[in-house]
Write an enzyme that holds these catalytic residues in place. Structure first.
Site, PDB file in Angstrom:
ATOM      1  CD  GLN A  97      -3.305   4.038  -7.523  1.00  0.00           C
ATOM      2  OE1 GLN A  97      -3.487   3.150  -6.695  1.00  0.00           O
ATOM      3  NE2 GLN A  97      -2.170   4.718  -7.584  1.00  0.00           N
ATOM      4  CE  LYS A 132      -1.406   0.830  -4.626  1.00  0.00           C
ATOM      5  NZ  LYS A 132      -2.023   2.157  -4.646  1.00  0.00           N
ATOM      6  CG  ASP A 137      -4.607   4.309   0.084  1.00  0.00           C
ATOM      7  OD1 ASP A 137      -3.456   3.849   0.044  1.00  0.00           O
ATOM      8  OD2 ASP A 137      -5.282   4.583  -0.933  1.00  0.00           O
TER       9      ASP A 137
END
Ligand code: GUN
Length: 288
Positions: free
Chosen positions: A97, A53, A120
């Site tokens: 995460q 990422k 997200d």
């Protein structure tokens, strides 16, 4: 029939090029897209995802921030960092995460992220907006699947789509997105009595169960489009999807390979959400 592959690497490269151009325009306007990533603990798979990422951001010309914490960190410390990032106008996306260590309540952490920075698409507000067909941040993996279907001009209106898996991250939002584009959607899961009955009638099958090679060619309708979201290890430790690629490709018309299918699209759509967030922040600023 032998299916043609949908190449996630190629599509991803094309979309990332467009995003890099949008990022350059935003940067020139003083709003360089910025993604902050929080990683807790030492899970090696999570560390690889986070690194990808960060690299994805940097290659597209974004600013990237990374915060790492030991596995035994107090949740309050991470929540305080999220509050700080929420308040920082130069940060457009915040990602924690998953999975988090067991002292964390993941829902509480995800909902601490401002919905406007939830790139997200995991916040309940964004999920609710998606359900209502309103503007939100879409979860990256199912959105990446939609991009793949769009890139191949797959007819979704009136199509029979079967989604296997009902997670909040993939299965549920996937079903909503397909439905919103006019598909008739069936969601199958671990309690489904006769999975093959459903998959055999599907024009589009999306497999997101997390079980290696569970969908075999005899479960697929000839000419169907098969999208494999799975990321598993087979009996020899080799990366494989939820679909038995060898048998399914003999029946399907289009299929996504693993690796090189849906995988690269997830980070691409995360970058897309981050650019979108930066754009929205700039527009909001110019109105105020
Ligand atoms: N863990 C595995 N996939 C994901 C993802 O897409 N986002 C986050 N935040 N964590 C993950």
């Amino acid at each position: 029939m032998t299916a043609r592959n949908i190449d996630g690497n190629a599509l991803s490269a094309k979309v990332r090029e467009e995003l890099a151009q949008r990022a350059a325009v935003l940067t020139a306007q003083g709003a360089q897209p910025c993604l902050a990533v929080i990683l807790v603990g030492e899970d090696p798979a999570s560390a690889v995802y986070v690194r990808n990422k960060v690299v994805g951001c940097e290659k597209a010309g974004f600013r990237s921030l990374k915060y790492t914490y030991p596995a035994d960190v107090a949740p309050q410390e991470v929540l305080a960092k999220i509050a700080e990032l929420n308040a920082d106008a130069s940060v457009h996306g915040i990602l924690v995460q998953l999975p988090l260590p067991k002292q964390f309540n993941s829902e509480e952490v995800l909902e601490a992220i401002s919905p406007e920075k939830d790139v997200d698409g995991f916040h309940a507000v964004n999920f609710g907006l998606l359900l209502q067909g309103r503007k939100s941040f879409y979860p990256c993996t199912p959105w990446g699947v939609m991009k793949m279907l769009e890139s191949e001009n797959i007819q979704l209106k009136g199509a029979e789509a079967v989604v296997i898996g009902r997670s909040n991250i993939v299965g549920k939002p996937m079903a909503v997105m397909l439905m919103s584009k006019g598909a008739t959607v069936t969601i199958c899961h671990s309690q489904t009595k006769d999975l093959a009955f459903h998959t055999k009638r599907a024009d589009i099958v999306v497999a997101a169960v997390g079980r290696a090679k569970m969908i075999t060619g005899d479960m697929i309708k000839p000419g169907a489009v098969v999208i494999d979201v799975g990321m598993n290890r087979d009996e020899n430790g080799k990366l494989c999807g939820d679909v038995d690629f060898a048998s399914a490709r003999e029946v399907a018309s289009l299929i996504t390979p693993v690796p090189g299918g849906v995988g690269p699209m997830t980070i691409t759509m995360l970058l897309a959400n981050t650019v979108e967030s930066a754009q929205r922040a700039l527009e909001a600023k110019s109105k105020s």
